[in-house]
Motif scaffolding. Structure first.
Motif, short mmCIF file in Angstrom:
data_model
loop_
_atom_site.label_atom_id
_atom_site.label_comp_id
_atom_site.label_asym_id
_atom_site.label_seq_id
_atom_site.Cartn_x
_atom_site.Cartn_y
_atom_site.Cartn_z
N ASP A 289 -0.12 -2.74 12.75
CA ASP A 289 -0.29 -2.44 14.12
C ASP A 289 0.79 -1.98 14.84
N ASP A 290 1.18 -0.67 14.32
CA ASP A 290 2.17 0.23 14.62
C ASP A 290 2.18 1.54 14.16
N HIS A 291 2.76 2.35 14.66
CA HIS A 291 2.63 3.66 14.39
C HIS A 291 3.03 4.04 12.75
N PRO A 292 2.12 4.60 11.98
CA PRO A 292 2.27 4.76 10.62
C PRO A 292 3.52 5.86 10.31
N TYR A 293 4.21 5.54 9.06
CA TYR A 293 5.08 6.43 8.51
C TYR A 293 4.33 7.83 8.54
N GLY A 294 4.93 8.92 8.73
CA GLY A 294 4.67 10.17 8.80
C GLY A 294 5.40 11.38 8.69
#
Length: 365
Positions: free
Chosen positions: A129-134
């Protein structure tokens, strides 16, 4: 239908990126007109980090860096992406529009890196439920043509890159060691972990609205732009910029926050009439984009631990920036500091709106 949310269209961008590795630059043909341009017209260095915005936590766009080289070298080097960019410009009709200007075309080349993390970087588990690692390692070229009779500039850019490499993790660990903070533990969950080719093509039109002398050494300038891109970020957008201070009248030499995540934009060019008094100015910009696809949230073809569907993302994204730019030490070297804010793209998540700072150096010859 111009939707790279349809991943078949993203595949086309990746195929074009792969062609660059197989074709010699001259195989795609030289530009129709030879450019009156110096071999080396300047360079730029940009460093983004949320730490520069006085934040003590990593989330969303945590940071990036890029180096941009301008001049004829950006077009003529053997590994330049400009021949491929010129070919795409011909397919889209952009080259014909750019050739309508009276000014010679200018070129630049960029190498950069961008990194993204969720707010909780201590957990090694996927955070849904948060921005993925990228991470995105990118290389590309930009072309710009100016029509001074209409105060219009056209620009096209092609960026080729890799998602999911270990480079961002290594650099972030190094930086966290320097400032003695917690290292991120979840990089194995990043988008396209292990590496995947990607690409992005962007075109834009820039229009000067006004440039008004306020006194002998002060000017007020405003402009607007419209842009569209297809690839790892697919969107259409509109923006406006204003600046106040002492600066050269060539308005197209300056373009704040021109790239998506990593800065790339107007090729560095020499001032029209260098002055003994150094340039300085304050500026602000506002942009709104209708975003149709974002590989750094939705993934591409490779399986990723955390991705979001189109329905879970906001389509309208807004961004605002404020900054100050000043000539440093000698004519031609400019420094810049800015802070940028962007609304969160995920509808229901732990991710707050993104805030980061940027430091830039630009040298023109």
């Amino acid at each position: 239908m111009l939707l790279c949310a349809n991943r078949n269209q993203l595949a086309n961008a990746i195929v074009l990126a792969s062609l660059l590795l197989l074709l010699n630059g001259k195989a795609l043909g030289e530009p129709e007109n030879l450019m009156e341009e110096t071999w080396n017209s300047g360079w730029s260095f940009h460093l983004d980090n949320d730490f520069l915005a006085l934040l003590n936590e990593d989330q969303q766009y945590t940071g990036g860096a890029s180096v941009e080289l301008s001049g004829r070298r950006a077009r003529e080097w053997d590994f330049s992406a400009d021949p491929l960019l010129a070919w795409i410009d011909r397919l889209t009709g952009m080259e014909r529009r750019m050739a309508s200007g009276d000014d010679d075309m200018r070129h630049s080349m960029i190498l950069g890196l961008a990194a993204f993390t969720p707010e909780d970087i201590e957990s090694p588990q996927p955070i849904l439920d948060d921005h993925p690692y990228g991470s995105l390692v990118l290389f590309g070229n930009t072309r710009q043509s100016v029509d001074p009779s209409r105060n219009v500039a056209y620009r096209s850019s092609l960026v080729l890159g890799l998602l999911g490499t270990n480079l961002a993790e290594s650099l972030q660990d190094f930086f966290h060691d320097l400032v003695d903070t917690q290292k991120a533990q979840g990089w194995d969950n990043q988008i396209s972990d292990g590496g995947e080719l990607t690409g992005r093509y962007e075109v834009s039109r820039h229009q000067l609205i006004q440039s008004t002398p306020l006194s002998e050494n002060r000017r007020l300038e405003s402009r607007w732009k419209i842009n569209a891109s297809a690839g790892y970020v697919t969107q259409v957008g509109v923006g406006a910029t204003a600046r106040w201070g002492k600066f050269d009248e060539q308005w197209f030499r300056f373009d704040p926050a021109p790239g998506e995540y990593v800065a790339y934009g107007a090729p560095a060019t020499k001032p029209q009439s260098p002055s003994a008094n150094r340039e300085w100015f304050f500026w602000t910009s506002l942009e709104a984009s209708l975003r149709l696809y974002n590989a750094l949230l939705q993934g591409q073809f490779r399986d990723s631990a955390v991705t979001f569907s189109r329905g879970e993302l906001r389509e309208l994204i807004t961004e605002a920036s404020v900054g100050v730019t000043a000539e440093l030490f000698s004519t031609g070297l400019r420094g810049e500091f800015s802070i940028s804010y962007r609304t969160s793209e995920i509808k229901e998540s732990l991710a707050d709106d993104a805030l980061w700072g940027q430091i830039s150096l630009t040298r023109s010859f």
